[in-house]
Motif scaffolding. Structure first.
Motif, short mmCIF file in Angstrom:
data_model
loop_
_atom_site.label_atom_id
_atom_site.label_comp_id
_atom_site.label_asym_id
_atom_site.label_seq_id
_atom_site.Cartn_x
_atom_site.Cartn_y
_atom_site.Cartn_z
N GLY A 285 40.79 46.09 109.80
CA GLY A 285 42.07 46.16 110.49
C GLY A 285 43.20 45.37 109.87
O GLY A 285 44.28 45.27 110.43
N LEU A 286 42.98 44.82 108.70
CA LEU A 286 44.01 44.04 108.02
C LEU A 286 45.13 44.98 107.57
O LEU A 286 44.89 46.03 107.01
N GLN A 287 46.38 44.59 107.84
CA GLN A 287 47.53 45.38 107.45
C GLN A 287 48.11 44.82 106.16
O GLN A 287 48.29 43.63 106.02
N GLU A 288 48.38 45.71 105.23
CA GLU A 288 48.88 45.34 103.90
C GLU A 288 50.31 45.83 103.76
O GLU A 288 50.59 47.00 104.02
N GLU A 289 51.22 44.93 103.33
CA GLU A 289 52.62 45.31 103.20
C GLU A 289 53.24 44.62 102.00
O GLU A 289 53.05 43.42 101.78
N LEU A 290 53.99 45.36 101.24
CA LEU A 290 54.70 44.81 100.09
C LEU A 290 55.99 44.15 100.58
O LEU A 290 56.78 44.76 101.30
N ASP A 291 56.18 42.90 100.20
CA ASP A 291 57.45 42.20 100.44
C ASP A 291 58.13 42.11 99.07
O ASP A 291 57.92 41.15 98.32
N LEU A 292 58.90 43.13 98.76
CA LEU A 292 59.49 43.25 97.43
C LEU A 292 60.47 42.13 97.12
O LEU A 292 60.50 41.62 96.00
N SER A 293 61.22 41.69 98.12
CA SER A 293 62.21 40.64 97.86
C SER A 293 61.53 39.32 97.49
O SER A 293 62.07 38.54 96.70
N SER A 294 60.34 39.06 98.03
CA SER A 294 59.60 37.84 97.69
C SER A 294 58.60 38.06 96.57
O SER A 294 57.97 37.11 96.11
N LYS A 295 58.41 39.31 96.18
CA LYS A 295 57.46 39.68 95.13
C LYS A 295 56.03 39.26 95.47
O LYS A 295 55.31 38.70 94.65
N ILE A 296 55.64 39.56 96.72
CA ILE A 296 54.29 39.27 97.19
C ILE A 296 53.78 40.44 98.03
O ILE A 296 54.56 41.28 98.47
N ILE A 297 52.47 40.45 98.26
CA ILE A 297 51.86 41.38 99.19
C ILE A 297 51.40 40.56 100.38
O ILE A 297 50.73 39.53 100.22
N VAL A 298 51.79 40.99 101.58
CA VAL A 298 51.51 40.25 102.80
C VAL A 298 50.41 40.96 103.58
O VAL A 298 50.42 42.19 103.72
N TYR A 299 49.47 40.17 104.11
CA TYR A 299 48.37 40.69 104.92
C TYR A 299 48.44 40.07 106.30
O TYR A 299 48.53 38.85 106.44
N SER A 300 48.40 40.92 107.31
CA SER A 300 48.47 40.43 108.69
C SER A 300 47.50 41.21 109.57
O SER A 300 47.01 42.28 109.19
N ILE A 301 47.24 40.65 110.74
CA ILE A 301 46.33 41.31 111.69
C ILE A 301 47.10 42.05 112.78
O ILE A 301 46.51 42.78 113.56
N ALA A 302 48.42 41.83 112.84
CA ALA A 302 49.29 42.50 113.81
C ALA A 302 50.73 42.26 113.35
O ALA A 302 50.97 41.61 112.33
N ALA A 303 51.68 42.74 114.12
CA ALA A 303 53.09 42.52 113.79
C ALA A 303 53.48 41.08 114.12
O ALA A 303 52.91 40.46 115.02
#
Length: 123
Positions: A31-49
């Protein structure tokens, strides 16, 4: 821009480490959510919003890659894998061996459990 296009800006060895880390996280944390944060140049992983549900970040650079633990200084780390001098967040430099270390898996599990507790308090 998608994650693969973003990663193509890095050397092959960094792309390889990032691919291993992505596969590890997505395969070991349901259930891990993967999102690109282009402005920070990282990939963020979260369990919810929301900020409190962030668990990890993957941080590529031209020379390597790190995994960031959101509020990592709160985690027990008897093997002293966590690096950095921040008072709140901590990172681990990635290599192919780290994914097989049981201490790493314990930190990942602990970070996920801590994020779930934070997320429950916010709801």
């Amino acid at each position: 821009m998608n994650i693969e296009e973003f990663l193509n800006n890095y050397p092959p060895e960094v792309i390889n480490l990032m691919s291993l880390a992505r596969a590890y996280l997505n395969g070991n944390v349901p259930g891990l959510q993967e999102e690109l944060d282009l402005s920070s140049k990282i990939i963020v992983y979260s369990i919810a919003a929301g900020m409190q549900a962030i668990v990890f970040t993957l941080i590529p650079s031209k020379k390597g890659a790190r995994i960031g633990f959101y509020r990592g200084r709160e985690l027990e780390d008897p093997a002293r894998l966590l690096e950095g001098h921040g008072r709140v967040h901590a990172t681990i430099s990635l290599n192919e061996i780290i994914f097989n270390r049981p201490e790493f898996q314990r930190l990942v599990n602990s970070a996920v459990n801590t994020a779930r507790q934070r997320d429950k308090k916010d709801r």
